[in-house]
Scaffold this motif. Structure first.
Motif, PDB file in Angstrom:
ATOM      1  N   ALA A 188      -5.432   8.111 -15.991  1.00  0.00           N
ATOM      2  CA  ALA A 188      -5.211   9.455 -16.534  1.00  0.00           C
ATOM      3  C   ALA A 188      -5.644  10.510 -15.527  1.00  0.00           C
ATOM      4  O   ALA A 188      -4.958  11.527 -15.336  1.00  0.00           O
ATOM      5  N   PHE A 189      -6.768  10.284 -14.864  1.00  0.00           N
ATOM      6  CA  PHE A 189      -7.264  11.239 -13.870  1.00  0.00           C
ATOM      7  C   PHE A 189      -6.250  11.437 -12.743  1.00  0.00           C
ATOM      8  O   PHE A 189      -5.958  12.561 -12.336  1.00  0.00           O
ATOM      9  N   LEU A 190      -5.682  10.335 -12.240  1.00  0.00           N
ATOM     10  CA  LEU A 190      -4.703  10.439 -11.146  1.00  0.00           C
ATOM     11  C   LEU A 190      -3.450  11.191 -11.577  1.00  0.00           C
ATOM     12  O   LEU A 190      -2.839  11.907 -10.781  1.00  0.00           O
ATOM     13  N   LEU A 191      -3.051  11.027 -12.832  1.00  0.00           N
ATOM     14  CA  LEU A 191      -1.840  11.675 -13.326  1.00  0.00           C
ATOM     15  C   LEU A 191      -2.077  13.116 -13.745  1.00  0.00           C
ATOM     16  O   LEU A 191      -1.127  13.870 -13.946  1.00  0.00           O
ATOM     17  N   SER A 192      -3.329  13.529 -13.846  1.00  0.00           N
ATOM     18  CA  SER A 192      -3.657  14.832 -14.413  1.00  0.00           C
ATOM     19  C   SER A 192      -3.509  15.974 -13.416  1.00  0.00           C
ATOM     20  O   SER A 192      -3.445  15.781 -12.199  1.00  0.00           O
ATOM     21  N   ASP A 193      -3.480  17.183 -13.955  1.00  0.00           N
ATOM     22  CA  ASP A 193      -3.468  18.391 -13.119  1.00  0.00           C
ATOM     23  C   ASP A 193      -4.791  18.572 -12.396  1.00  0.00           C
ATOM     24  O   ASP A 193      -4.859  19.300 -11.398  1.00  0.00           O
ATOM     25  N   GLN A 194      -5.844  17.928 -12.884  1.00  0.00           N
ATOM     26  CA  GLN A 194      -7.185  18.102 -12.311  1.00  0.00           C
ATOM     27  C   GLN A 194      -7.514  17.077 -11.214  1.00  0.00           C
ATOM     28  O   GLN A 194      -8.592  17.125 -10.624  1.00  0.00           O
ATOM     29  N   ASN A 195      -6.611  16.146 -10.942  1.00  0.00           N
ATOM     30  CA  ASN A 195      -6.863  15.140  -9.909  1.00  0.00           C
ATOM     31  C   ASN A 195      -7.138  15.805  -8.565  1.00  0.00           C
ATOM     32  O   ASN A 195      -6.303  16.526  -8.031  1.00  0.00           O
ATOM     33  N   ASP A 196      -8.323  15.577  -8.007  1.00  0.00           N
ATOM     34  CA  ASP A 196      -8.672  16.182  -6.715  1.00  0.00           C
ATOM     35  C   ASP A 196      -8.920  15.127  -5.632  1.00  0.00           C
ATOM     36  O   ASP A 196      -9.568  15.408  -4.621  1.00  0.00           O
ATOM     37  N   THR A 197      -8.412  13.914  -5.856  1.00  0.00           N
ATOM     38  CA  THR A 197      -8.525  12.860  -4.842  1.00  0.00           C
ATOM     39  C   THR A 197      -7.443  13.113  -3.801  1.00  0.00           C
ATOM     40  O   THR A 197      -6.350  12.581  -3.871  1.00  0.00           O
ATOM     41  N   SER A 198      -7.736  13.959  -2.851  1.00  0.00           N
ATOM     42  CA  SER A 198      -6.716  14.548  -1.989  1.00  0.00           C
ATOM     43  C   SER A 198      -6.157  13.585  -0.949  1.00  0.00           C
ATOM     44  O   SER A 198      -6.883  12.941  -0.205  1.00  0.00           O
ATOM     45  N   ILE A 199      -4.832  13.497  -0.901  1.00  0.00           N
ATOM     46  CA  ILE A 199      -4.117  12.768   0.152  1.00  0.00           C
ATOM     47  C   ILE A 199      -4.055  13.647   1.393  1.00  0.00           C
ATOM     48  O   ILE A 199      -3.936  14.868   1.299  1.00  0.00           O
ATOM     49  N   LYS A 200      -4.106  13.036   2.573  1.00  0.00           N
ATOM     50  CA  LYS A 200      -4.043  13.834   3.799  1.00  0.00           C
ATOM     51  C   LYS A 200      -3.042  13.252   4.790  1.00  0.00           C
ATOM     52  O   LYS A 200      -2.771  12.055   4.808  1.00  0.00           O
ATOM     53  N   VAL A 201      -2.488  14.158   5.606  1.00  0.00           N
ATOM     54  CA  VAL A 201      -1.640  13.796   6.740  1.00  0.00           C
ATOM     55  C   VAL A 201      -2.303  14.390   7.979  1.00  0.00           C
ATOM     56  O   VAL A 201      -2.526  15.599   8.044  1.00  0.00           O
ATOM     57  N   VAL A 202      -2.624  13.521   8.940  1.00  0.00           N
ATOM     58  CA  VAL A 202      -3.371  13.962  10.120  1.00  0.00           C
ATOM     59  C   VAL A 202      -2.567  13.667  11.377  1.00  0.00           C
ATOM     60  O   VAL A 202      -1.974  12.593  11.500  1.00  0.00           O
ATOM     61  N   ARG A 203      -2.567  14.599  12.315  1.00  0.00           N
ATOM     62  CA  ARG A 203      -1.875  14.407  13.597  1.00  0.00           C
ATOM     63  C   ARG A 203      -2.885  14.382  14.736  1.00  0.00           C
ATOM     64  O   ARG A 203      -3.827  15.180  14.764  1.00  0.00           O
ATOM     65  N   PHE A 204      -2.673  13.460  15.668  1.00  0.00           N
ATOM     66  CA  PHE A 204      -3.508  13.352  16.864  1.00  0.00           C
ATOM     67  C   PHE A 204      -2.628  13.528  18.102  1.00  0.00           C
ATOM     68  O   PHE A 204      -1.451  13.174  18.111  1.00  0.00           O
ATOM     69  N   ARG A 205      -3.236  14.058  19.156  1.00  0.00           N
ATOM     70  CA  ARG A 205      -2.447  14.402  20.327  1.00  0.00           C
ATOM     71  C   ARG A 205      -1.998  13.186  21.122  1.00  0.00           C
ATOM     72  O   ARG A 205      -0.889  13.126  21.638  1.00  0.00           O
ATOM     73  N   GLY A 206      -2.862  12.212  21.267  1.00  0.00           N
ATOM     74  CA  GLY A 206      -2.549  11.043  22.077  1.00  0.00           C
ATOM     75  C   GLY A 206      -2.283   9.807  21.242  1.00  0.00           C
ATOM     76  O   GLY A 206      -1.778   9.879  20.122  1.00  0.00           O
ATOM     77  N   LYS A 207      -2.685   8.644  21.807  1.00  0.00           N
ATOM     78  CA  LYS A 207      -2.442   7.370  21.147  1.00  0.00           C
ATOM     79  C   LYS A 207      -3.658   6.871  20.367  1.00  0.00           C
ATOM     80  O   LYS A 207      -3.633   5.777  19.819  1.00  0.00           O
TER      81      LYS A 207
END
Length: 454
Positions: A188-207
């Motif tokens: 229920a928490f994951l489906l809710s408007d209050q879910n704050d378990t934030s997904i992230k997309v991160v970029r790095f310059r090299g390998k």
């Protein structure tokens, strides 16, 4: 009442940094009690402002320790020798617990040995973590939500958009949103408007992860909205389309296969060990994109079955919703789709995670290095021969991106070049004033056109 420090009792004169270590040690080892306002020799000094101390402890429990241990901890006070003593009862948890800012390391993981809290070795950390990886099927349903003031407007909007009818009266029952105790569960928490378990997309310059470019996290809300937003963002920012124009045709080649990436990402979100409160993530490097999903295979499932596409979800109730919303199919085509395009070597099984690695199909390495800032010498995309005037190196970088991705937005240019939106607008204005580029259509759905006129 006489206080004596033992393997199950910890005495503290005041609330300090050592409290987190004691809390984690008891959670990882055995049930115990922490008393605050008591000297090591057992004499009572008391706590003056118990309300403030209890609030600080509650904040530590909910924000500084992972996974969230609040269901295993009970706070209270005792009146001893005319003074107030704070009592923190800690039960042994059902996971590997650690101090958030240090992660799963010797500085973050502790165990109780005698009257001491000792750092765990890497071997002990690994052993305890792995022992909890294979979890019962109903864990997401049985684990209580960290919040109980939940609403589901975003999820209901997604259901409507996907043409899925739901019964408002039986909504919670049909989606199994409460545990056996009647509380909202982690699903229920994951489906809710209050879910704050934030997904992230991160970029790095090299390998590798030594040089960071940008990090994008998505606002609190229904996990499916976060999942879709992260997917769209990653495809727009990471999946650069390389264009090769010949006399007879235009050939567009993306860095990686969108269908394979999409399947890998949906699998990562669906099968992530969410009860550990560590979300899946997307990492972009100079030569590849990686998707990380925490947790391993369902108990009894082999790697051979995994690669064959055998459908045995780690989170059954969660997977049912994925299928209902048509993100996934019962046929289990996700992994075979990735394997067909990239081979079994695309997947790596770590000790506590599954990693999907999609190498970039880069046609021009020098151009890619320049676009990522990996080359000291500036290398330009091919600019039309009839562009009549000189432009600065900064303007050239913006122009390179526009030529490479005509529908790129100002925000995306800002993130790829690590400059402000205001500076992007300044460079674009200069290019437009010089007659080099012009915008066709709206800011949202239009594209950039490079002038061929003198």
């Amino acid at each position: 009442m006489k206080f004596t420090e033992t393997d199950t009792v910890e005495l503290k004169r005041v609330l300090n940094d050592g409290f987190e270590k004691s809390l984690v040690a008891f959670l990882n080892t055995k049930a115990g009690t922490i008393y605050i306002g008591v000297e090591d020799d057992g004499s009572v000094t008391g706590v003056e402002n118990t309300d403030e101390v209890l609030k600080r402890i509650a904040d530590i429990i909910t924000t500084q320790i992972l996974p969230n241990p609040q269901e295993y901890i009970e706070l209270g006070t005792k009146f001893v020798d005319g003074k107030q003593v704070v009592e923190v009862k800690v039960n042994k948890g059902n996971a590997l617990y650690y101090i958030k800012k240090y992660g799963r390391s010797a500085n973050g993981c502790y165990m109780r040995i005698g009257t001491s809290n000792r750092s765990m070795t890497e071997e002990q950390i690994e052993k305890q973590f792995v022992s909890y990886l294979y979890i019962p099927e109903k864990t997401m349903v049985e684990k209580a939500s960290p919040r109980f003031d939940l609403t589901f407007s975003q999820f209901k909007t997604i259901l409507t958009f996907k043409d899925v009818h739901y019964n408002e009266t039986a909504f919670e029952q049909n989606y199994n949103l409460r545990n056996s105790g009647g509380q909202y569960n982690y699903l229920a928490f994951l489906l809710s408007d209050q879910n704050d378990t934030s997904i992230k997309v991160v970029r790095f310059r090299g390998k590798d992860k030594t040089e960071f470019i940008s990090r994008k996290e998505f606002p609190a809300g229904c996990i499916f909205k976060q999942m879709d937003d992260a997917l769209d963002y990653a495809l727009n920012i990471l999946n650069i389309v390389q264009t090769n124009i010949t006399a007879s045709e235009r050939v567009d080649t993306p860095y990686f296969d969108e269908a394979a990436f999409r399947e890998a990402w949906y699998n990562a979100v669906c099968h992530n060990l969410w009860v550990e409160q560590t979300p899946p993530a997307i990492y972009g490097f100079a030569d590849r994109v990686e998707i990380i999903s925490h947790g391993l295979l369902k108990r009894g499932m082999t790697e051979e079955e995994f690669f064959a596409g055998v459908s045995r979800p780690v989170n059954d109730e969660f997977a049912k919703i994925f299928m209902q919303l048509h993100y996934m199919e019962q046929s289990g085509k996700g992994v075979p789709t990735v394997v067909k395009k990239y081979g079994k070597e695309a997947y790596h099984f770590g000790s506590s995670f599954i990693q999907c690695i999609l190498p970039y199909n880069i046609l021009d390495r020098a151009k890619a290095d320049a676009m990522n800032g990996n080359s000291e010498q500036e290398v330009h995309c091919k600019v039309p021969d009839k562009v009549p005037c000189k432009i600065t190196m900064a303007q050239q970088k913006v122009l390179n991106l526009i030529i490479q991705t005509p529908n790129i937005t100002r925000q995306e240019i800002s993130e790829r070049l690590s400059i402000s939106i205001r500076m992007v607008a300044k460079h674009i204005k200069a290019l437009k004033d010089k007659g080099i580029i012009r915008r066709i259509g709206s800011d949202k759905t239009g594209y950039w056109e490079v002038s061929e006129e003198k």
